[in-house]
Write a protein that holds these residues in place. Structure first.
Motif, PDB file in Angstrom:
ATOM      1  N   GLU A   7       0.804  -1.368   0.062  1.00 48.03           N
ATOM      2  CA  GLU A   7      -0.070  -0.053  -0.121  1.00 48.03           C
ATOM      3  C   GLU A   7       1.005   1.247  -0.012  1.00 48.03           C
ATOM      4  O   GLU A   7       1.821   1.448   0.841  1.00 48.03           O
ATOM      5  CB  GLU A   7      -0.742  -0.082   1.099  1.00 48.03           C
ATOM      6  CG  GLU A   7      -1.501   1.408   1.581  1.00 48.03           C
ATOM      7  CD  GLU A   7      -2.431   1.795   0.462  1.00 48.03           C
ATOM      8  OE1 GLU A   7      -2.411   2.867   0.100  1.00 48.03           O
ATOM      9  OE2 GLU A   7      -3.451   1.120   0.178  1.00 48.03           O
ATOM     10  N   ASP A   8       0.844   2.034  -0.906  1.00 50.80           N
ATOM     11  CA  ASP A   8       1.514   3.174  -1.036  1.00 50.80           C
ATOM     12  C   ASP A   8       1.311   4.605  -0.236  1.00 50.80           C
ATOM     13  O   ASP A   8       2.047   5.289  -0.037  1.00 50.80           O
ATOM     14  CB  ASP A   8       1.580   3.845  -2.569  1.00 50.80           C
ATOM     15  CG  ASP A   8       0.234   4.420  -2.979  1.00 50.80           C
ATOM     16  OD1 ASP A   8      -0.856   3.813  -2.522  1.00 50.80           O
ATOM     17  OD2 ASP A   8       0.234   5.212  -3.764  1.00 50.80           O
ATOM     18  N   PHE A   9       0.068   4.413   0.383  1.00 52.82           N
ATOM     19  CA  PHE A   9      -0.267   5.239   1.251  1.00 52.82           C
ATOM     20  C   PHE A   9       0.362   4.909   2.655  1.00 52.82           C
ATOM     21  O   PHE A   9      -0.186   4.014   3.376  1.00 52.82           O
ATOM     22  CB  PHE A   9      -1.707   5.741   1.566  1.00 52.82           C
ATOM     23  CG  PHE A   9      -2.172   6.700   2.553  1.00 52.82           C
ATOM     24  CD1 PHE A   9      -1.422   8.054   2.675  1.00 52.82           C
ATOM     25  CD2 PHE A   9      -3.404   6.629   3.298  1.00 52.82           C
ATOM     26  CE1 PHE A   9      -1.885   8.775   3.676  1.00 52.82           C
ATOM     27  CE2 PHE A   9      -3.698   7.471   4.140  1.00 52.82           C
ATOM     28  CZ  PHE A   9      -2.877   8.626   4.079  1.00 52.82           C
ATOM     29  N   LEU A  12      -1.852   4.423   6.230  1.00 57.00           N
ATOM     30  CA  LEU A  12      -2.795   3.335   6.070  1.00 57.00           C
ATOM     31  C   LEU A  12      -1.985   1.989   5.905  1.00 57.00           C
ATOM     32  O   LEU A  12      -2.521   1.213   6.814  1.00 57.00           O
ATOM     33  CB  LEU A  12      -3.596   3.443   4.905  1.00 57.00           C
ATOM     34  CG  LEU A  12      -4.515   2.236   4.443  1.00 57.00           C
ATOM     35  CD1 LEU A  12      -5.570   2.156   5.654  1.00 57.00           C
ATOM     36  CD2 LEU A  12      -5.380   2.457   3.250  1.00 57.00           C
ATOM     37  N   LEU A  31       5.789  -0.262   0.379  1.00 51.85           N
ATOM     38  CA  LEU A  31       5.085   0.922  -0.175  1.00 51.85           C
ATOM     39  C   LEU A  31       4.991   0.984  -1.623  1.00 51.85           C
ATOM     40  O   LEU A  31       4.522   1.912  -2.260  1.00 51.85           O
ATOM     41  CB  LEU A  31       5.652   2.205   0.768  1.00 51.85           C
ATOM     42  CG  LEU A  31       5.555   2.323   1.961  1.00 51.85           C
ATOM     43  CD1 LEU A  31       6.300   3.488   2.520  1.00 51.85           C
ATOM     44  CD2 LEU A  31       4.357   1.929   2.697  1.00 51.85           C
ATOM     45  N   ASP A  51      -2.937  -3.065  -2.954  1.00 51.40           N
ATOM     46  CA  ASP A  51      -3.387  -1.856  -3.393  1.00 51.40           C
ATOM     47  C   ASP A  51      -3.159  -2.046  -4.848  1.00 51.40           C
ATOM     48  O   ASP A  51      -2.222  -2.414  -5.379  1.00 51.40           O
ATOM     49  CB  ASP A  51      -2.826  -0.620  -2.932  1.00 51.40           C
ATOM     50  CG  ASP A  51      -3.291   0.713  -3.510  1.00 51.40           C
ATOM     51  OD1 ASP A  51      -4.569   0.579  -3.588  1.00 51.40           O
ATOM     52  OD2 ASP A  51      -2.613   1.584  -3.284  1.00 51.40           O
TER      53      ASP A  51
END
Length: 220
Positions: A7-9, A12, A31, A51
């Motif tokens: 997940e790049d955020f 989160l 990430l 993601d």
């Protein structure tokens, strides 16, 4: 259970990782897509939370490569694209499940556990050995009717042993399944956690230490 969160955020990603670790899972977090492929090349994961719109290598491409390589890892796509068309496209790439953002964390945990059951050989809903019982879904373990107050690591160790009663499980496998990337492979984490678990299980002893670094649960 070993889980990879892609997940790049960052906020989160860390939040998901922290929450899943509190559920007793071993979690690695990356990430971007390139880092995800690097991890997948060397580590066997039960579930990959992926993601879709990632920097580096796109999530769709990661999913496609895992499907083509017949990876045993189950893929849960976690993305803001929640239309029917997006879900159909994601599942068509080889994802096993699709959860749009925003989501309820309890639902994420339930879906991860359901996918993990499909990634391994089927296990009964309740694990037991002698007077020891363990309910993975409800996170409850007991001995002779007495509930055991176990830490997440102790619970995960007991779950691993009960999933293979009478079979020797190596310390290396326990380290891989119960800890994550932060664990020092040369540490005595397994030994110390096993010592605490045995103390909480009480007598008579039910976990045997096998020569050359393995453990087995069951009659001596």
């Amino acid at each position: 259970m070993r889980v990879l969160v892609v997940e790049d955020f960052a906020v989160l990603a860390r939040s998901i990782g922290t929450g899943l670790r509190r559920e007793g899972m071993a979690v690695d977090v990356v990430l971007d897509g390139t880092a995800a492929l690097d991890r997948l090349a060397v580590t066997r994961y039960d579930v990959v939370i992926l993601d879709r719109d990632l920097p580096g290598v796109h999530g769709d491409e990661i999913c496609r490569r895992l499907a083509l390589g017949r990876s045993p890892s189950r893929i849960l796509m976690l993305t803001a694209s929640g239309t029917i068309e997006d879900r159909v496209a994601g599942l068509g790439l080889g994802a096993d499940d699709y959860l749009p953002k925003p989501f309820a964390f309890a639902e994420l945990v339930a879906r991860v556990r359901a996918l993990a059951r499909r990634a391994t050989r089927p296990l009964p809903p309740m694990l037991s050995c002698g007077d020891i019982t363990l309910d993975p879904a409800r996170r409850i373990a007991s001995r002779a009717g007495r509930r055991l107050e176990l830490s997440p690591r102790e619970f995960a160790l007991l779950e691993c042993l009960l999933a293979a009663p009478g079979v020797v499980v190596s310390a290396e496998e326990l380290l891989e399944r119960v800890w994550d990337e932060a664990a020092d492979p040369f540490s005595s984490a397994v030994k110390h956690t096993m010592h605490r678990l045995r103390a909480k299980l009480g007598d008579p002893p039910v976990i045997q230490t096998i020569r050359e670094g393995g453990y087995r649960i069951g009659p001596a």
